[in-house]
Enzyme design. Sequence first.
Site, PDB file in Angstrom:
ATOM      1  N   ARG A 285       0.690  -1.269   0.024  1.00  7.22           N
ATOM      2  CA  ARG A 285      -0.031  -0.179   0.010  1.00  7.22           C
ATOM      3  C   ARG A 285       0.817   1.155  -0.110  1.00  7.22           C
ATOM      4  O   ARG A 285       2.008   1.210   0.469  1.00  7.22           O
ATOM      5  CB  ARG A 285      -0.811  -0.008   1.447  1.00  7.22           C
ATOM      6  CG  ARG A 285      -2.233  -0.659   1.085  1.00  7.22           C
ATOM      7  CD  ARG A 285      -3.256   0.018   0.604  1.00  7.22           C
ATOM      8  NE  ARG A 285      -4.408  -0.676   0.221  1.00  7.22           N
ATOM      9  CZ  ARG A 285      -4.680  -1.594  -0.781  1.00  7.22           C
ATOM     10  NH1 ARG A 285      -3.806  -2.086  -1.432  1.00  7.22           N
ATOM     11  NH2 ARG A 285      -5.887  -2.230  -0.723  1.00  7.22           N
TER      12      ARG A 285
ATOM     13  N   GLU B  93      -1.799   8.092  -3.888  1.00  3.96           N
ATOM     14  CA  GLU B  93      -2.280   7.597  -5.104  1.00  3.96           C
ATOM     15  C   GLU B  93      -3.629   7.992  -5.550  1.00  3.96           C
ATOM     16  O   GLU B  93      -4.500   8.109  -4.638  1.00  3.96           O
ATOM     17  CB  GLU B  93      -2.000   6.179  -5.538  1.00  3.96           C
ATOM     18  CG  GLU B  93      -2.875   5.334  -4.497  1.00  3.96           C
ATOM     19  CD  GLU B  93      -2.712   3.679  -4.948  1.00  3.96           C
ATOM     20  OE1 GLU B  93      -1.258   3.470  -4.665  1.00  3.96           O
ATOM     21  OE2 GLU B  93      -3.301   2.979  -5.111  1.00  3.96           O
TER      22      GLU B  93
ATOM     23  N   HIS C 193      -0.800   0.502  -9.707  1.00  2.00           N
ATOM     24  CA  HIS C 193      -1.763  -0.318  -8.760  1.00  2.00           C
ATOM     25  C   HIS C 193      -2.344  -1.461  -9.506  1.00  2.00           C
ATOM     26  O   HIS C 193      -3.678  -1.440  -9.315  1.00  2.00           O
ATOM     27  CB  HIS C 193      -2.858   0.632  -7.885  1.00  2.00           C
ATOM     28  CG  HIS C 193      -3.062  -0.033  -6.523  1.00  2.00           C
ATOM     29  ND1 HIS C 193      -3.349   0.462  -5.442  1.00  2.00           N
ATOM     30  CD2 HIS C 193      -3.398  -1.404  -6.252  1.00  2.00           C
ATOM     31  CE1 HIS C 193      -3.721  -0.241  -4.661  1.00  2.00           C
ATOM     32  NE2 HIS C 193      -3.616  -1.479  -4.975  1.00  2.00           N
TER      33      HIS C 193
HETATM   34  C1  GLV Z   1      -5.345  -4.282  -3.712  1.00  2.00           C
HETATM   35  O1  GLV Z   1      -4.525  -3.515  -3.739  1.00  2.00           O
HETATM   36  C2  GLV Z   1      -5.994  -4.904  -2.768  1.00  2.00           C
HETATM   37  O2  GLV Z   1      -5.905  -4.669  -1.691  1.00  2.00           O
HETATM   38  O3  GLV Z   1      -6.847  -6.044  -3.365  1.00  2.00           O
END
Ligand code: GLV
Length: 328
Positions: free
Chosen positions: A240, A269, A287
């Site tokens: 994250r 982000e 991401h």
């Molecule tokens: C993606 O970042 C998730 O947490 O599934």
Amino acid sequence: MSKPKVLVARAIFPETIERLAQHFEVESNQADEAWSKAQLIEKLQGKVGVFTTGSERIDAELLAACPDLKICANMAVGYNNFDTEAMTAHGVLGTNAPDVLTETTADFGFALLMATARRIAESEHFLRAGKWQKWAYDMFSGSDIHGSTLGIIGMGRIGQGIARRGAHGFGMKVVYHNRSRLDAALEAECKASYVGKEELLKTADHVVLVVPYTPASHHTIGAAEIALMKPTATLVNIARGGIVDDAALAVALKEKRIAAAGLDVFEGEPKVHPDLLTVPNVVLTPHIASATVPTRKAMADLAVDNLIGYLVNGKPLTPVNPAVLAKN
Ligand code: GLV
């Protein structure tokens, strides 16, 4: 009898909406408009459930303004967009989407590690820019993956998947750090040894972060931690934004205090720290670690299963604050 109302906060597969529509009156956002918090609150009036994607913040202010809400189903394994304490206090269940993305995300973590260590993005940009005039012995020399030491911070399911790939596929020595140590059988299966965070940072050739974001994990890697790493080391963050101090990392990359980094997640982000955009030795992706069609469909299906499971059958599959169930 009228169907319960649910909101889908972001654009999603048409079949996801169709599945929901079999059980609920659905308001969706297939235009993928960026709703403000006030707009989200307005849309949630009269809704008992919401399908979220991980970017919608569910906090005390929103919960107080949405008294009908019973469940927020995240199409993500991470749920740091949920204030789970406030949700439990308001009797609102949160669910996430674990397991279905584990192997896809571990694949991506490994791909980003390889792209970072072997300078794939940087050399591709060089080629596309028409700068490749001749072969040279030292052109884009990176670092080896096979036989090197892989350090994994956060040894949940995805961390374990990365460990298996490294140990079994690439003959890497795997060390890990986690809140709690894995049991011996799982450690043996992953061929991974538990070490302290400092030792991991000092000894790993490649560090991969897969730790969930909490206030305690904020800036797990900052200037002090980077200073412990080998100057030849690489750092990969698929966890994250906020796990890494991006400003400190940009300085370290610029000054070559570590060799390179691969980042799929960023503080704040979709904004990216401007200094990261100007350093060459970082691979940046938006991401996408869980982004394959089957996996994204499975994640969406699990969020739908949770909405149906809770609102229709009283049995959610993957609750993150099960205390709400005990209260009912
Ligand atoms: C993606 O970042 C998730 O947490 O599934």
